[in-house]
Design an enzyme around this catalytic site. Structure first.
Site, PDB file in Angstrom:
ATOM      1  N   HIS A   1      17.761  -5.077   6.427  1.00 45.60           N
ATOM      2  CA  HIS A   1      18.213  -5.874   5.290  1.00 45.60           C
ATOM      3  C   HIS A   1      17.251  -7.050   5.105  1.00 45.60           C
ATOM      4  CE1 HIS A   1      20.500  -7.685   2.277  1.00 45.60           C
ATOM      5  NE2 HIS A   1      21.096  -8.606   3.000  1.00 45.60           N
TER       6      HIS A   1
ATOM      7  N   CYS B   1      25.972  -6.561   0.821  1.00 46.58           N
ATOM      8  CA  CYS B   1      24.587  -6.105   1.098  1.00 46.58           C
ATOM      9  C   CYS B   1      24.558  -4.747   1.782  1.00 46.58           C
ATOM     10  CB  CYS B   1      23.859  -7.123   1.956  1.00 46.58           C
ATOM     11  SG  CYS B   1      23.782  -8.726   1.175  1.00 46.58           S
TER      12      CYS B   1
ATOM     13  N   ASN C   1      16.729 -12.089  -1.193  1.00 46.07           N
ATOM     14  CA  ASN C   1      17.803 -11.176  -0.796  1.00 46.07           C
ATOM     15  C   ASN C   1      18.447 -10.601  -2.066  1.00 46.07           C
ATOM     16  OD1 ASN C   1      20.146  -9.960   0.035  1.00 46.07           O
ATOM     17  ND2 ASN C   1      20.841 -11.674   1.314  1.00 46.07           N
TER      18      ASN C   1
HETATM   19  N1  ACO Z   1      16.137 -26.989   0.926  1.00 48.23           N
HETATM   20  C1  ACO Z   1      16.053 -28.029   1.753  1.00 48.23           C
HETATM   21  N2  ACO Z   1      16.993 -28.312   2.689  1.00 48.23           N
HETATM   22  C2  ACO Z   1      18.032 -27.471   2.784  1.00 48.23           C
HETATM   23  C3  ACO Z   1      18.173 -26.344   1.939  1.00 48.23           C
HETATM   24  C4  ACO Z   1      17.181 -26.120   0.985  1.00 48.23           C
HETATM   25  N3  ACO Z   1      17.206 -25.072   0.148  1.00 48.23           N
HETATM   26  N4  ACO Z   1      19.298 -25.693   2.283  1.00 48.23           N
HETATM   27  C5  ACO Z   1      19.860 -26.377   3.296  1.00 48.23           C
HETATM   28  N5  ACO Z   1      19.093 -27.463   3.598  1.00 48.23           N
HETATM   29  C6  ACO Z   1      19.320 -28.464   4.606  1.00 48.23           C
HETATM   30  C7  ACO Z   1      20.743 -28.540   5.042  1.00 48.23           C
HETATM   31  O1  ACO Z   1      21.488 -29.356   4.171  1.00 48.23           O
HETATM   32  C8  ACO Z   1      20.616 -29.136   6.422  1.00 48.23           C
HETATM   33  O2  ACO Z   1      20.458 -30.533   6.281  1.00 48.23           O
HETATM   34  P1  ACO Z   1      21.156 -31.543   7.313  1.00 48.23           P
HETATM   35  O3  ACO Z   1      20.575 -31.190   8.642  1.00 48.23           O
HETATM   36  O4  ACO Z   1      20.762 -32.882   6.788  1.00 48.23           O
HETATM   37  O5  ACO Z   1      22.608 -31.243   7.222  1.00 48.23           O
HETATM   38  C9  ACO Z   1      19.305 -28.573   6.947  1.00 48.23           C
HETATM   39  O6  ACO Z   1      18.601 -28.093   5.784  1.00 48.23           O
HETATM   40  C10 ACO Z   1      19.470 -27.435   7.922  1.00 48.23           C
HETATM   41  O7  ACO Z   1      20.459 -26.572   7.419  1.00 48.23           O
HETATM   42  P2  ACO Z   1      20.880 -25.278   8.192  1.00 48.23           P
HETATM   43  O8  ACO Z   1      21.955 -24.582   7.446  1.00 48.23           O
HETATM   44  O9  ACO Z   1      21.114 -25.587   9.631  1.00 48.23           O
HETATM   45  O10 ACO Z   1      19.523 -24.443   8.130  1.00 48.23           O
HETATM   46  P3  ACO Z   1      19.210 -23.093   8.803  1.00 48.23           P
HETATM   47  O11 ACO Z   1      18.016 -23.218   9.657  1.00 48.23           O
HETATM   48  O12 ACO Z   1      20.434 -22.441   9.393  1.00 48.23           O
HETATM   49  O13 ACO Z   1      18.778 -22.189   7.548  1.00 48.23           O
HETATM   50  C11 ACO Z   1      19.702 -20.517   6.115  1.00 48.23           C
HETATM   51  C12 ACO Z   1      19.700 -21.991   6.506  1.00 48.23           C
HETATM   52  C13 ACO Z   1      18.331 -20.167   5.605  1.00 48.23           C
HETATM   53  C14 ACO Z   1      20.734 -20.302   5.011  1.00 48.23           C
HETATM   54  C15 ACO Z   1      20.042 -19.654   7.355  1.00 48.23           C
HETATM   55  O14 ACO Z   1      21.191 -20.141   7.986  1.00 48.23           O
HETATM   56  C16 ACO Z   1      20.283 -18.213   7.002  1.00 48.23           C
HETATM   57  O15 ACO Z   1      19.381 -17.496   6.615  1.00 48.23           O
HETATM   58  N6  ACO Z   1      21.535 -17.711   7.157  1.00 48.23           N
HETATM   59  C17 ACO Z   1      21.856 -16.335   6.833  1.00 48.23           C
HETATM   60  C18 ACO Z   1      22.042 -16.234   5.359  1.00 48.23           C
HETATM   61  C19 ACO Z   1      22.132 -14.817   4.876  1.00 48.23           C
HETATM   62  O16 ACO Z   1      21.524 -13.932   5.441  1.00 48.23           O
HETATM   63  N7  ACO Z   1      22.886 -14.621   3.800  1.00 48.23           N
HETATM   64  C20 ACO Z   1      22.947 -13.389   3.145  1.00 48.23           C
HETATM   65  C21 ACO Z   1      23.964 -12.487   3.715  1.00 48.23           C
HETATM   66  S1  ACO Z   1      23.892 -10.915   2.977  1.00 48.23           S
HETATM   67  C22 ACO Z   1      25.033 -10.738   1.673  1.00 48.23           C
HETATM   68  O17 ACO Z   1      26.032 -10.094   1.840  1.00 48.23           O
HETATM   69  C23 ACO Z   1      24.758 -11.394   0.360  1.00 48.23           C
END
Ligand code: ACO
Length: 338
Positions: free
Chosen positions: A265, A125, A295
């Site tokens: 970003h 990214c 993203n």
């Molecule tokens: N729909 C419903 N539930 C989901 C989904 C979904 N799409 N995805 C995950 N869950 C569930 C998980 O399984 C988990 O369930 P559990 O508690 O029963 O285990 C619960 O939701 C919470 O999961 P978390 O991972 O703790 O959720 P979080 O609040 O951290 O949000 C997210 C997840 C959105 C991915 C967040 O961590 C995030 O944005 N991280 C950064 C990601 C990012 O920026 N990536 C790009 C990097 S840039 C690049 O180089 C490409």
């Protein structure tokens, strides 16, 4: 008499300005509602956790280079230049059309920039900002005159569409900028790039390279798709982008409050909110479009920059801050006098 290299005066350092921007996203919209029928998720979960409402998907026959070339054409038009004037093309991407030739070479062919040297930069990214920094240096030293910088990714081609942890986050697109010395303008005032290879496994694609070749077995195990530790990536995103923003602001001797517009970003609204909070700025100071595109990796900050510039969020002379992070881990920032 033979001339000595010492007789040739050194090139003076000169500024590099963005003289035009462009962007492109595919027509196909994938909504959260559609994702509900593909994996176990909900519009409410996606909006609450990420701020994303829809994203764009490139067609099977539309490659990263095609999107990049469309963004480049828009940027050339905006800058009022011809393709022959470009002497360097830099493409930030982790979803190149092929391992080689570079996507930049494909773009050269598609836009007819026959006088350009071409290369890709792999910084996930952060790719667009890494390219911007390289272009800045090449113009400052007088090596190049007119540089086309592109961030483009077709992340839909490496997403595991059965993994709800990742497939809801990403989209496809491209953004471009033309850089040139503009007399009387500071242009890109300062840039900062950093990486932490110790964190390479929090966001990566294990397969496809020589470490894990494309075999039927590896494909079966989804090793040729994007893998992410979401929580760890989130934590690192906020920390690294705050560090990157702090470095360039300090170098310029200004504070966040002096910035007219922050282009962050576009990964997750909560990440941007956390940054706004720590910087003591209202969210209205940030240009945000992740609700529409998700993203788009290297394209994200470039598309946002183009949108913000065209919508008049800042004027010539205004200070703006670009700040990104991505897989690698990589992160980068820039302060620009528009
Ligand atoms: N729909 C419903 N539930 C989901 C989904 C979904 N799409 N995805 C995950 N869950 C569930 C998980 O399984 C988990 O369930 P559990 O508690 O029963 O285990 C619960 O939701 C919470 O999961 P978390 O991972 O703790 O959720 P979080 O609040 O951290 O949000 C997210 C997840 C959105 C991915 C967040 O961590 C995030 O944005 N991280 C950064 C990601 C990012 O920026 N990536 C790009 C990097 S840039 C690049 O180089 C490409």
């Amino acid at each position: 008499m033979k001339k000595s290299l010492r007789d040739i005066p050194p090139k003076l350092s000169r500024s590099a300005s963005i003289i035009g921007t462009g962007s492109y996203v595919p027509d196909r919209v994938l909504t959260n509602a559609e994702l509900e029928s593909m994996v176990e998720t909900s519009d409410q979960w996606i909006v609450e956790r990420t701020g994303i409402r829809e994203r764009r998907l490139a067609a099977d026959t539309e490659f990263t280079s095609h999107m990049a070339a469309k963004a480049a054409q828009a940027a050339m038009e905006n800058a009022g230049i011809k393709p022959e004037e470009i002497d360097l093309i830099l493409v930030g991407t982790v979803t190149p059309d092929n391992f080689f030739p570079s996507t930049a070479c494909h773009v050269q062919r598609l836009i007819g920039a026959k006088n350009a040297a071409c290369m890709d930069v792999s910084a996930a990214c952060s790719g667009f900002l890494y390219c911007l920094e390289i272009a800045h240096q090449f113009i400052a030293t007088g090596t190049n005159e007119t540089i086309l910088v592109i961030g483009a990714d077709k992340l839909s081609s490496i997403v595991n569409w059965t993994d709800r942890n990742t497939c809801v986050l990403f989209g496809d697109g491209a953004g471009a900028a033309i850089l040139r010395h503009r007399p009387g303008s500071r242009g890109i005032v300062t840039t900062y790039m950093a990486s932490d290879g110790n964190l390479s496994d929090i966001l990566h694609m294990p397969g496809g390279g020589c470490a894990c070749p494309t075999t039927a077995e590896n494909i079966e195990q989804n090793l040729n798709t994007l893998h992410m530790n979401g929580r760890e990536t989130y934590k690192q995103a906020v920390t690294s982008m705050m560090r990157a923003a702090g470095v360039v602001l300090e170098r310029c001797g200004i504070t966040a409050d002096d910035i007219t517009c922050v282009i962050p970003h576009q990964a997750n609204l909560r990440i941007i909110e956390a940054m706004a909070d720590r910087m003591g700025l209202g969210l209205d100071r940030f240009h945000i479009n992740l609700d529409k595109y998700g993203n788009t990796s290297a394209a994200a900050v470039a598309i946002a920059l183009d949108e913000a510039a065209r919508s008049g969020r800042f004027q010539i002379g205004d200070p703006i801050l670009l700040v990104v992070f991505g897989g690698g881990l990589t992160y980068a920032s820039a302060v620009i006098e528009w």
